[in-house]
Motif scaffolding. Structure first.
Motif, mmCIF file in Angstrom:
data_model
loop_
_atom_site.group_PDB
_atom_site.id
_atom_site.type_symbol
_atom_site.label_atom_id
_atom_site.label_comp_id
_atom_site.label_asym_id
_atom_site.label_seq_id
_atom_site.Cartn_x
_atom_site.Cartn_y
_atom_site.Cartn_z
ATOM 1 N N MET A 200 0.818 -1.232 -0.070
ATOM 2 C CA MET A 200 0.094 -0.006 0.153
ATOM 3 C C MET A 200 0.906 1.462 0.210
ATOM 4 S SD MET A 200 -2.813 1.233 2.564
ATOM 5 C CE MET A 200 -3.707 -0.182 2.364
ATOM 6 N N TRP A 201 1.941 1.138 0.829
ATOM 7 C CA TRP A 201 2.592 2.400 0.753
ATOM 8 C C TRP A 201 4.129 2.588 -0.020
ATOM 9 C CZ3 TRP A 201 1.680 6.337 4.656
ATOM 10 C CH2 TRP A 201 0.548 5.863 5.225
ATOM 11 N N GLY A 202 4.490 1.466 -0.593
ATOM 12 C CA GLY A 202 5.603 1.273 -1.130
ATOM 13 C C GLY A 202 6.707 0.882 -0.588
ATOM 14 N N THR A 203 7.953 1.179 -1.180
ATOM 15 C CA THR A 203 9.207 0.708 -0.378
ATOM 16 C C THR A 203 10.091 1.875 -0.069
ATOM 17 O OG1 THR A 203 10.356 0.180 -2.627
ATOM 18 C CG2 THR A 203 8.974 -1.532 -1.701
ATOM 19 N N ASP A 204 9.592 3.035 -0.319
ATOM 20 C CA ASP A 204 10.426 4.054 -0.012
ATOM 21 C C ASP A 204 10.502 4.301 1.559
ATOM 22 O OD1 ASP A 204 12.064 6.410 0.119
ATOM 23 O OD2 ASP A 204 10.278 7.590 -0.490
ATOM 24 N N PRO A 205 11.752 4.151 1.900
ATOM 25 C CA PRO A 205 11.818 4.377 3.498
ATOM 26 C C PRO A 205 11.322 5.660 4.252
ATOM 27 C CG PRO A 205 14.054 3.443 2.706
ATOM 28 C CD PRO A 205 13.180 3.860 1.528
ATOM 29 N N ALA A 206 11.450 6.795 3.384
ATOM 30 C CA ALA A 206 10.807 7.903 3.755
ATOM 31 C C ALA A 206 9.424 8.035 3.834
ATOM 32 C CB ALA A 206 11.438 9.119 3.017
ATOM 33 N N THR A 207 9.004 7.333 2.975
ATOM 34 C CA THR A 207 7.452 7.271 2.930
ATOM 35 C C THR A 207 6.852 6.574 4.168
ATOM 36 O OG1 THR A 207 7.009 7.604 0.670
ATOM 37 C CG2 THR A 207 5.435 6.666 1.628
ATOM 38 N N LEU A 208 7.499 5.195 4.511
ATOM 39 C CA LEU A 208 7.304 4.368 5.284
ATOM 40 C C LEU A 208 7.205 4.898 6.615
ATOM 41 C CD1 LEU A 208 8.791 1.057 3.775
ATOM 42 C CD2 LEU A 208 6.251 1.524 4.048
ATOM 43 N N ARG A 209 8.245 5.838 6.887
ATOM 44 C CA ARG A 209 8.473 6.280 8.157
ATOM 45 C C ARG A 209 8.061 7.866 8.574
ATOM 46 N NH1 ARG A 209 12.741 4.152 10.825
ATOM 47 N NH2 ARG A 209 13.065 5.910 12.132
ATOM 48 N N LYS A 210 7.182 8.143 7.174
ATOM 49 C CA LYS A 210 6.772 9.501 7.477
ATOM 50 C C LYS A 210 5.785 9.786 8.586
ATOM 51 C CE LYS A 210 4.094 13.352 4.904
ATOM 52 N NZ LYS A 210 5.295 14.197 5.353
ATOM 53 N N ILE A 211 5.859 10.713 9.613
ATOM 54 C CA ILE A 211 5.004 11.162 10.404
ATOM 55 C C ILE A 211 3.875 12.196 10.114
ATOM 56 C CG2 ILE A 211 4.829 12.038 12.989
ATOM 57 C CD1 ILE A 211 7.530 10.771 13.284
ATOM 58 N N PHE A 212 2.641 11.932 9.910
ATOM 59 C CA PHE A 212 1.964 12.826 9.311
ATOM 60 C C PHE A 212 1.325 13.751 10.264
ATOM 61 C CE2 PHE A 212 1.874 9.388 6.108
ATOM 62 C CZ PHE A 212 1.758 10.413 4.803
ATOM 63 N N GLY A 213 1.094 15.170 9.855
ATOM 64 C CA GLY A 213 0.581 16.113 10.724
ATOM 65 C C GLY A 213 -0.853 16.097 11.061
ATOM 66 N N VAL A 214 -1.386 16.628 11.895
ATOM 67 C CA VAL A 214 -2.914 16.852 12.203
ATOM 68 C C VAL A 214 -3.325 18.142 12.865
ATOM 69 C CG1 VAL A 214 -2.642 15.652 14.249
ATOM 70 C CG2 VAL A 214 -4.781 15.523 13.063
ATOM 71 N N ASN A 215 -4.666 18.574 12.862
ATOM 72 C CA ASN A 215 -4.987 19.762 13.464
ATOM 73 C C ASN A 215 -5.967 19.379 14.409
ATOM 74 O OD1 ASN A 215 -3.874 21.092 11.130
ATOM 75 N ND2 ASN A 215 -5.201 22.572 10.985
ATOM 76 N N ILE A 216 -5.904 20.118 15.529
ATOM 77 C CA ILE A 216 -6.745 19.878 16.752
ATOM 78 C C ILE A 216 -7.569 21.231 17.133
ATOM 79 C CG2 ILE A 216 -6.850 18.833 19.077
ATOM 80 C CD1 ILE A 216 -6.155 16.788 17.195
#
Length: 326
Positions: A200-216
């Motif tokens: 689903m995410w691919g094999t790029d380490p940067a994508t697999l490790r990416k921490i996504f931001g969020v609004n609260i």
């Protein structure tokens, strides 16, 4: 166009609160002209208009603020094409919106020849109906561009909207501070890489490790959703005071929210303002929790069929949106 901006010592929110009590109940959106436009009074009237639909509106912000932030963070993407000093508002749904969706579904289904519901996604169809009414109610002189932010084109970045309008606090991994911040980010990246499926995410380490931001949100936490953007292209407010960026979350909760949002998004624990809970009346109901986290359109439709089938036996149903049937 001339715009009336508050210049006394009262805060903007105090000005809007006063306008809510004095104006919103008596002055319709169609009564506002582009000349001598009172921003606070329009915000109050818009907030009153939104309330029966389980919607809230942001405080006003300028096209320029949003576009500058987009250029700073993402280059020239998803910009608002309007004069720099145009006044904008964001609309977002809060707990209770599912009853509005169900009411819309029931009426569309009852009025269709074959008894089917909306042809597209039910939530978007509901939003589109509401926005159609809003467009009709705003005075033509304001040249309002009203867009469903879940549809497109054009597409807009709602996290940026929330940030510049001071609706909510935007969290990113780099906002985590403290001596162990780098270790915390590294460990979360490790956990994400181990949990994300490369199919689903691919094999790029940067994508697999990416921490996504969020609004609260300071009141609703994460129990809300952006639905629309209102751009008044016929109004200019160069002197509109820009609010400070919100920053209210303690580091402990910021860490918890980012971790839960990225690792266990569907559980929605990240939506609570604290680890100790959240006021029940400021959360989704159990029905809203399961409906809005359901990704299958067919299961959503089936839920609406089952829910609305019970309403005649419940003395007209539990919804509180008579204005949708006007």
């Amino acid at each position: 166009s001339l715009v009336r901006i508050p210049r006394d010592a009262r805060t903007w929110r105090q000005r809007v609160s006063a306008a809510m009590g004095v104006v919103a109940s008596t002055r319709a959106l169609g009564d506002f002209a582009s000349e001598d436009f009172d921003v606070a009074r329009f915000e109050a009237a818009l907030a009153a208009w939104c309330k029966p639909y389980a919607l809230e509106c942001s405080r006003p912000f300028l096209t320029k603020w949003y576009n500058e932030k987009r250029l700073e963070t993402a280059g020239s993407t998803q910009l608002i094409e309007a004069p720099e000093a145009s006044v904008c508002f964001a609309l977002y749904s809060v707990p209770g919106f599912l009853d509005i969706v169900a009411d819309h579904f029931r009426r569309v289904r009852a009025s269709s020849a074959d008894g089917s519901g909306p042809t597209g996604p039910c939530v978007d169809s509901t939003t589109d109906e509401i926005l159609g009414r809003l467009r009709a109610d705003i005075a033509p002189a304001l040249d309002a561009f009203v867009v469903n932010t879940d549809e497109g084109p054009p597409y807009y970045h709602v996290q940026t909207v929330g940030d510049v309008a001071a609706v909510d606090q935007h969290l990113e991994a780099e906002h985590i501070t403290g001596e162990d911040a780098a270790t915390w980010r590294e460990e979360l990246g490790d956990a994400l890489e181990a949990s994300r499926d490369p199919k689903m995410w691919g094999t790029d380490p940067a994508t697999l490790r990416k921490i996504f931001g969020v609004n609260i949100h300071p009141v609703w936490g994460g129990w809300y959703a952006y639905r629309a953007l209102v751009i008044l292209r016929g109004v200019r407010a160069e002197c509109l005071p820009r609010p400070a960026t919100l920053s209210f979350l303690p580091q402990e909760d910021a860490r918890r929210i980012l971790k839960e949002y990225n690792l266990r998004h569907q559980e929605c624990r990240w939506r609570d303002l604290t680890a100790h809970g959240h006021p029940p009346e400021r959360r989704y109901t159990t029905d809203e929790f399961f409906f809005f986290t359901e990704t299958s359109p067919k299961k959503r439709v089936r839920w609406l069929e089952l829910r609305t089938a019970r309403w005649p036996a419940e003395a007209g149903g539990p919804f509180r949106a008579p204005c949708l049937s006007r």
